[in-house]
Design an enzyme around this catalytic site. Structure first.
Site, short mmCIF file in Angstrom:
data_model
loop_
_atom_site.label_atom_id
_atom_site.label_comp_id
_atom_site.label_asym_id
_atom_site.label_seq_id
_atom_site.Cartn_x
_atom_site.Cartn_y
_atom_site.Cartn_z
N GLU A 220 5.91 3.94 1.60
CA GLU A 220 6.59 5.08 0.98
C GLU A 220 6.97 6.13 2.01
O GLU A 220 7.96 6.83 1.85
CB GLU A 220 5.77 5.68 -0.15
CG GLU A 220 4.61 6.53 0.29
CD GLU A 220 3.75 7.04 -0.86
OE1 GLU A 220 3.07 8.06 -0.66
OE2 GLU A 220 3.74 6.43 -1.93
N GLY B 66 0.84 -1.19 0.00
CA GLY B 66 0.00 0.00 0.00
C GLY B 66 0.87 1.24 0.00
O GLY B 66 2.05 1.20 -0.35
N ARG B 67 0.30 2.35 0.43
CA ARG B 67 1.07 3.60 0.43
C ARG B 67 1.91 3.78 1.68
O ARG B 67 2.81 4.62 1.71
CB ARG B 67 0.11 4.77 0.23
CG ARG B 67 -0.44 4.79 -1.19
CD ARG B 67 -0.98 6.10 -1.67
NE ARG B 67 -1.34 7.07 -0.68
CZ ARG B 67 -2.58 7.36 -0.30
NH1 ARG B 67 -3.59 6.72 -0.84
NH2 ARG B 67 -2.81 8.28 0.59
N CYS C 287 4.12 -6.47 -2.25
CA CYS C 287 3.76 -5.28 -2.99
C CYS C 287 4.77 -4.16 -2.74
O CYS C 287 5.96 -4.34 -2.94
CB CYS C 287 2.33 -4.88 -2.63
SG CYS C 287 1.53 -3.78 -3.79
N HIS C 288 4.31 -3.01 -2.26
CA HIS C 288 5.19 -1.87 -2.00
C HIS C 288 6.02 -2.03 -0.72
O HIS C 288 6.81 -1.15 -0.39
CB HIS C 288 4.36 -0.58 -1.94
CG HIS C 288 3.91 -0.11 -3.29
ND1 HIS C 288 2.89 -0.72 -3.97
CD2 HIS C 288 4.36 0.90 -4.09
CE1 HIS C 288 2.70 -0.11 -5.13
NE2 HIS C 288 3.59 0.89 -5.23
N TYR D 174 5.43 -5.18 -6.27
CA TYR D 174 4.60 -4.57 -7.30
C TYR D 174 5.54 -4.04 -8.38
O TYR D 174 6.59 -3.47 -8.06
CB TYR D 174 3.74 -3.46 -6.69
CG TYR D 174 2.70 -2.96 -7.66
CD1 TYR D 174 1.62 -3.75 -8.00
CD2 TYR D 174 2.85 -1.73 -8.28
CE1 TYR D 174 0.68 -3.33 -8.93
CE2 TYR D 174 1.92 -1.29 -9.20
CZ TYR D 174 0.83 -2.09 -9.53
OH TYR D 174 -0.08 -1.66 -10.44
#
Length: 186
Positions: free
Chosen positions: A91, A87-88, A117-118, A137
């Site tokens: 980051e 997800g975000r 993923c992320h 991802y």
């Protein structure tokens, strides 16, 4: 059974947090989910990312996930493994020096780490994927390569294990990813 730490934050991918959190508990593992700056019982907002034929994933509001651990009180020596959802959240979590040190501790201690993923953004920022085969991802492929990892472009339903590291491209890989992670926990 193992004691697994999950590091998450606001706008973590809903399925990549909730599914492993519940599935690992169902397998008998103790699972503690934490977020920097938040206490047990406080919530983080999740996001649902879906693949609907667009050039990238779509994002929808998820739900409020109640944390059951205190990031500030985490003693890494008490945990057997680390799980990093995507997800975000990764980051901005990668900008937190304490989070980076936590990831590095699990790697240096040769404890299992699962990232999806992320989540690879945290692995890359912590510099723990050099010479490792890593899935993530596809948008994270440049970061994996820049951190010295070998980006593996695998099916969205597959996962890859390299030593004590288990990675996958996105939540459709949960069956393979969690099976491989669980094998390292047992």
């Amino acid at each position: 059974m193992a004691k697994v730490l999950i590091i998450a934050g606001d706008f973590v991918e809903d399925y990549e947090l909730m599914v492993p959190f519940q599935a690992l508990q169902a397998m008998g593992h103790e699972v503690i989910a934490v977020c920097p700056g938040k206490k047990p019982g406080e919530t983080i907002k999740t996001a649902i990312h879906d693949f609907e034929g667009d050039q990238t994933y779509t994002e929808k509001p998820g739900h409020l996930f109640a944390l059951n651990g205190d990031f500030a009180a985490v003693k890494t020596a008490e945990f057997d493994a680390l799980l990093i959802p995507g997800g975000r959240a990764p980051e901005y979590l990668r900008l937190n020096a304490e989070v980076i040190e936590l990831v590095r501790h699990f790697d240096a201690s040769k404890k299992p780490i699962a990232a999806i993923c992320h989540g690879a953004q945290l692995l890359a920022a912590a510099d723990v994927i050099r010479n490792k085969r890593v899935s993530a991802y596809p948008a994270c492929a440049p970061e994996v390569r820049l951190a010295g990892g070998e980006y593996c472009d695998i099916s969205v339903t597959d996962a890859i294990t390299d030593g004590k590291l288990v990675t996958a491209p996105a939540w459709p890989a949960h069956p393979a990813w969690l099976k491989q992670f669980n094998a390292l926990l047992n």
